[in-house]
Design a protein around this motif. Structure first.
Motif, PDB file in Angstrom:
ATOM      1  N   PHE A  43       0.901  -1.232   0.032  1.00 52.26           N
ATOM      2  CA  PHE A  43       0.049   0.025  -0.120  1.00 52.26           C
ATOM      3  C   PHE A  43       0.769   1.306   0.090  1.00 52.26           C
ATOM      4  O   PHE A  43       0.497   2.346  -0.356  1.00 52.26           O
ATOM      5  N   SER A  44       2.051   1.076   0.333  1.00 52.50           N
ATOM      6  CA  SER A  44       2.961   2.154   0.534  1.00 52.50           C
ATOM      7  C   SER A  44       3.895   2.296  -0.884  1.00 52.50           C
ATOM      8  O   SER A  44       4.540   3.578  -1.312  1.00 52.50           O
ATOM      9  N   ASP A  45       3.876   1.272  -1.742  1.00 46.00           N
ATOM     10  CA  ASP A  45       4.490   1.419  -2.957  1.00 46.00           C
ATOM     11  C   ASP A  45       3.944   1.857  -4.166  1.00 46.00           C
ATOM     12  O   ASP A  45       2.540   1.353  -4.462  1.00 46.00           O
ATOM     13  N   THR A  46       4.218   3.018  -4.488  1.00 45.38           N
ATOM     14  CA  THR A  46       3.361   3.739  -5.789  1.00 45.38           C
ATOM     15  C   THR A  46       3.525   3.088  -7.288  1.00 45.38           C
ATOM     16  O   THR A  46       2.915   3.627  -8.055  1.00 45.38           O
ATOM     17  N   SER A  47       4.196   1.827  -7.204  1.00 46.17           N
ATOM     18  CA  SER A  47       4.514   1.400  -8.522  1.00 46.17           C
ATOM     19  C   SER A  47       3.445   0.461  -9.180  1.00 46.17           C
ATOM     20  O   SER A  47       3.524   0.165 -10.437  1.00 46.17           O
ATOM     21  N   LYS A  48       2.532   0.181  -8.359  1.00 45.78           N
ATOM     22  CA  LYS A  48       1.306  -0.599  -8.956  1.00 45.78           C
ATOM     23  C   LYS A  48      -0.028  -0.038  -8.409  1.00 45.78           C
ATOM     24  O   LYS A  48      -0.268   0.087  -7.144  1.00 45.78           O
ATOM     25  N   PRO A  49      -0.922  -0.190  -9.108  1.00 43.13           N
ATOM     26  CA  PRO A  49      -2.099   0.501  -8.793  1.00 43.13           C
ATOM     27  C   PRO A  49      -2.792  -0.405  -7.552  1.00 43.13           C
ATOM     28  O   PRO A  49      -2.668  -1.422  -7.610  1.00 43.13           O
ATOM     29  N   ILE A  50      -3.126   0.450  -6.552  1.00 41.70           N
ATOM     30  CA  ILE A  50      -3.701  -0.424  -5.268  1.00 41.70           C
ATOM     31  C   ILE A  50      -4.648  -1.147  -5.432  1.00 41.70           C
ATOM     32  O   ILE A  50      -4.716  -2.306  -4.695  1.00 41.70           O
ATOM     33  N   GLU A  51      -5.478  -0.974  -6.397  1.00 45.01           N
ATOM     34  CA  GLU A  51      -6.717  -1.816  -6.570  1.00 45.01           C
ATOM     35  C   GLU A  51      -6.400  -3.190  -6.938  1.00 45.01           C
ATOM     36  O   GLU A  51      -7.136  -4.295  -7.129  1.00 45.01           O
ATOM     37  N   LYS A  52      -5.284  -3.115  -7.925  1.00 44.91           N
ATOM     38  CA  LYS A  52      -4.892  -4.210  -8.728  1.00 44.91           C
ATOM     39  C   LYS A  52      -4.153  -5.576  -7.855  1.00 44.91           C
ATOM     40  O   LYS A  52      -3.509  -6.270  -8.327  1.00 44.91           O
ATOM     41  N   THR A  53      -3.863  -4.931  -6.540  1.00 45.39           N
ATOM     42  CA  THR A  53      -3.077  -5.844  -5.639  1.00 45.39           C
ATOM     43  C   THR A  53      -3.626  -7.104  -5.186  1.00 45.39           C
ATOM     44  O   THR A  53      -4.913  -6.959  -4.809  1.00 45.39           O
ATOM     45  N   ASP A  54      -2.986  -8.237  -4.883  1.00 43.45           N
ATOM     46  CA  ASP A  54      -3.543  -9.272  -4.404  1.00 43.45           C
ATOM     47  C   ASP A  54      -4.140  -8.988  -2.842  1.00 43.45           C
ATOM     48  O   ASP A  54      -5.160  -9.448  -2.489  1.00 43.45           O
ATOM     49  N   ILE A  55      -3.069  -8.059  -2.045  1.00 43.63           N
ATOM     50  CA  ILE A  55      -3.591  -7.972  -0.796  1.00 43.63           C
ATOM     51  C   ILE A  55      -5.033  -7.282  -0.524  1.00 43.63           C
ATOM     52  O   ILE A  55      -5.612  -7.416   0.357  1.00 43.63           O
ATOM     53  N   PHE A  56      -5.143  -6.208  -1.563  1.00 42.81           N
ATOM     54  CA  PHE A  56      -6.368  -5.356  -1.649  1.00 42.81           C
ATOM     55  C   PHE A  56      -7.753  -6.112  -1.723  1.00 42.81           C
ATOM     56  O   PHE A  56      -8.487  -6.222  -0.720  1.00 42.81           O
ATOM     57  N   GLU A  57      -7.475  -7.315  -2.867  1.00 38.57           N
ATOM     58  CA  GLU A  57      -8.420  -8.385  -2.732  1.00 38.57           C
ATOM     59  C   GLU A  57      -8.700  -9.134  -1.345  1.00 38.57           C
ATOM     60  O   GLU A  57     -10.093  -9.390  -1.175  1.00 38.57           O
ATOM     61  N   LEU A  58      -7.995  -9.646  -0.965  1.00 40.01           N
ATOM     62  CA  LEU A  58      -7.824 -10.342   0.171  1.00 40.01           C
ATOM     63  C   LEU A  58      -8.405  -9.813   1.291  1.00 40.01           C
ATOM     64  O   LEU A  58      -9.561 -10.218   2.040  1.00 40.01           O
ATOM     65  N   LEU A  59      -8.117  -8.427   1.672  1.00 42.51           N
ATOM     66  CA  LEU A  59      -8.832  -7.854   2.879  1.00 42.51           C
ATOM     67  C   LEU A  59     -10.123  -7.331   2.541  1.00 42.51           C
ATOM     68  O   LEU A  59     -11.054  -7.660   3.606  1.00 42.51           O
ATOM     69  N   LYS A  60     -10.530  -6.935   1.397  1.00 40.17           N
ATOM     70  CA  LYS A  60     -11.824  -6.673   0.858  1.00 40.17           C
ATOM     71  C   LYS A  60     -12.709  -7.866   0.885  1.00 40.17           C
ATOM     72  O   LYS A  60     -13.887  -7.881   1.550  1.00 40.17           O
ATOM     73  N   ARG A 142      -3.144   7.423  -0.820  1.00 40.19           N
ATOM     74  CA  ARG A 142      -3.107   6.681  -2.180  1.00 40.19           C
ATOM     75  C   ARG A 142      -4.650   6.120  -2.410  1.00 40.19           C
ATOM     76  O   ARG A 142      -5.161   5.780  -3.264  1.00 40.19           O
ATOM     77  N   PHE A 143      -5.231   5.596  -1.271  1.00 43.58           N
ATOM     78  CA  PHE A 143      -6.427   5.056  -1.135  1.00 43.58           C
ATOM     79  C   PHE A 143      -7.601   5.976  -1.932  1.00 43.58           C
ATOM     80  O   PHE A 143      -8.570   5.628  -2.632  1.00 43.58           O
ATOM     81  N   ILE A 144      -7.403   7.317  -1.279  1.00 36.08           N
ATOM     82  CA  ILE A 144      -8.140   8.306  -1.697  1.00 36.08           C
ATOM     83  C   ILE A 144      -7.881   8.626  -3.274  1.00 36.08           C
ATOM     84  O   ILE A 144      -9.033   8.634  -3.986  1.00 36.08           O
ATOM     85  N   ASP A 145      -6.711   8.696  -3.852  1.00 37.75           N
ATOM     86  CA  ASP A 145      -6.437   9.227  -4.998  1.00 37.75           C
ATOM     87  C   ASP A 145      -6.719   8.152  -6.173  1.00 37.75           C
ATOM     88  O   ASP A 145      -7.138   8.401  -7.143  1.00 37.75           O
ATOM     89  N   GLU A 146      -6.291   6.854  -5.570  1.00 39.23           N
ATOM     90  CA  GLU A 146      -6.389   5.844  -6.528  1.00 39.23           C
ATOM     91  C   GLU A 146      -7.776   4.879  -6.728  1.00 39.23           C
ATOM     92  O   GLU A 146      -8.045   4.554  -7.757  1.00 39.23           O
ATOM     93  N   ALA A 147      -8.237   4.562  -5.423  1.00 37.88           N
ATOM     94  CA  ALA A 147      -9.376   3.749  -5.289  1.00 37.88           C
ATOM     95  C   ALA A 147     -10.686   4.637  -4.855  1.00 37.88           C
ATOM     96  O   ALA A 147     -11.702   3.806  -5.046  1.00 37.88           O
ATOM     97  N   TYR A 148     -10.642   5.755  -4.746  1.00 41.13           N
ATOM     98  CA  TYR A 148     -12.085   6.448  -4.261  1.00 41.13           C
ATOM     99  C   TYR A 148     -12.189   7.605  -5.250  1.00 41.13           C
ATOM    100  O   TYR A 148     -13.386   7.555  -5.702  1.00 41.13           O
ATOM    101  N   ARG A 149     -11.478   8.501  -5.469  1.00 38.13           N
ATOM    102  CA  ARG A 149     -11.719   9.950  -6.270  1.00 38.13           C
ATOM    103  C   ARG A 149     -12.289   9.559  -7.823  1.00 38.13           C
ATOM    104  O   ARG A 149     -13.102  10.117  -8.176  1.00 38.13           O
ATOM    105  N   PRO A 150     -11.476   8.605  -8.492  1.00 40.00           N
ATOM    106  CA  PRO A 150     -11.660   8.113  -9.743  1.00 40.00           C
ATOM    107  C   PRO A 150     -13.160   7.564  -9.887  1.00 40.00           C
ATOM    108  O   PRO A 150     -13.988   7.723 -10.968  1.00 40.00           O
ATOM    109  N   TYR A 151     -13.926   7.185  -8.591  1.00 40.81           N
ATOM    110  CA  TYR A 151     -15.193   6.471  -8.856  1.00 40.81           C
ATOM    111  C   TYR A 151     -16.044   7.281  -7.668  1.00 40.81           C
ATOM    112  O   TYR A 151     -16.979   6.752  -7.168  1.00 40.81           O
TER     113      TYR A 151
END
Length: 292
Positions: A43-60, A142-151
């Motif tokens: 979640f701290s690494d800006t090199s990969k979109p946060i929503e595309k990560t395995d850990i995002f899916e697991l926690l969700k 990052r959560f706000i900019d990448e996973a919230y504001r676009p939607y």
């Protein structure tokens, strides 16, 4: 003798110096440490979109373990208030006292906020000896900019982001529990609000899935026995099983891929992608500890 983390009772013949931690919890400790470190780094690494990560899916997909627990509702409340201030209203800071008033909780939310600061979600600043100001840190930004504001016009985006962030906060609380060695340490940090229910739930839903050999399925009776042995309340157990049964293509919870009848009960089939995530992150490490 009772385990200070999961509450399982063992024979008095078991030898243990000091506070007792059962073998299952010792294995789960390492799993939680590994998973938390993966989450924080990802979640701290800006090199990969946060929503595309395995850990995002697991926690969700595991959010249901905290969703209906009244003892854990304060975490969700705080996360939603922070999203309201920083994502919806576009503010850069919120006064601690104002946030405390909005949570309407009897909990010491300062400890929770300090935990969130350690997890890289927020920063707590004290411009003087009395005032405290809460600001977003890299992970919340990052959560706000990448996973919230676009939607932001989609209600599901807010629900999804709040769910994952809340689970990440609770994962950090379990990380603190994993590192505690005594009952006194646990009481000092959590008081009477130890995250026991999510600890036991993730032990079964995460660690047990890749311990020994991959276990992609389980039945209702197995999960009831596991939770009852560790003294989770009947209401908590029923809520978890109901949530597992409620999975659907439109549900936030996609931990379960399929449900099949099995005699007088049902069999749950875990989503394969989540098993692969657990296996990649800590499967071999869990089995290593289990063999020692």
């Amino acid at each position: 003798m009772k385990c200070i983390k999961c509450g399982v009772t063992v024979s008095r013949k078991t030898r243990s110096s000091g506070d007792y931690i059962c073998r299952d919890c010792k294995i789960h400790e390492e799993a939680i440490r590994t998973l938390y470190e993966e989450a924080k780094n990802t979640f701290s690494d800006t090199s990969k979109p946060i929503e595309k990560t395995d850990i995002f899916e697991l926690l969700k997909n595991t959010y249901f373990i905290v969703q209906k627990n009244p003892k854990l509702s304060v975490y969700s409340t705080i996360v939603k208030e922070l999203l309201e201030e920083f994502a919806v209203k576009g503010k850069n800071e919120i006064d601690y006292d104002e946030l405390w008033r909005r949570t309407k909780s009897s909990r010491n939310i300062l400890k929770i906020l300090q935990s969130m600061e350690e997890a890289g979600i927020i920063k707590i600043e004290s411009p003087d000896k009395i005032k405290r100001i809460i600001k977003p840190d890299i992970i919340l930004k990052r959560f706000i900019d990448e996973a919230y504001r676009p939607y932001r016009t989609q209600e599901q985006a807010k629900i999804r982001v709040a769910a994952v962030l809340t689970m990440y906060v609770v994962l950090h609380e379990m990380y603190i529990l994993a590192n505690a060695r005594t009952q006194d340490e646990i009481l000092r940090h959590f008081g009477t609000h130890t995250p026991k229910a999510p600890w036991v739930a993730t032990m079964f839903l995460w660690t047990e899935r890749v311990r020994g050999s991959i276990k992609k399925e389980f039945n209702e009776e197995e999960i009831r026995r596991f939770f009852t042995k560790r003294n989770l309340s009947p209401i908590t157990i029923s809520n978890y099983i109901a949530a597992l049964k409620a999975t659907s293509p439109h549900s936030l919870q996609q931990y379960i891929e399929n449900i099949q009848p099995s005699g007088n009960t049902v069999r749950f089939i875990v989503r394969e992608e989540l098993i692969h995530t657990l296996e990649r992150i800590y499967g071999e490490r869990v089995r290593e500890i289990d063999r020692t």
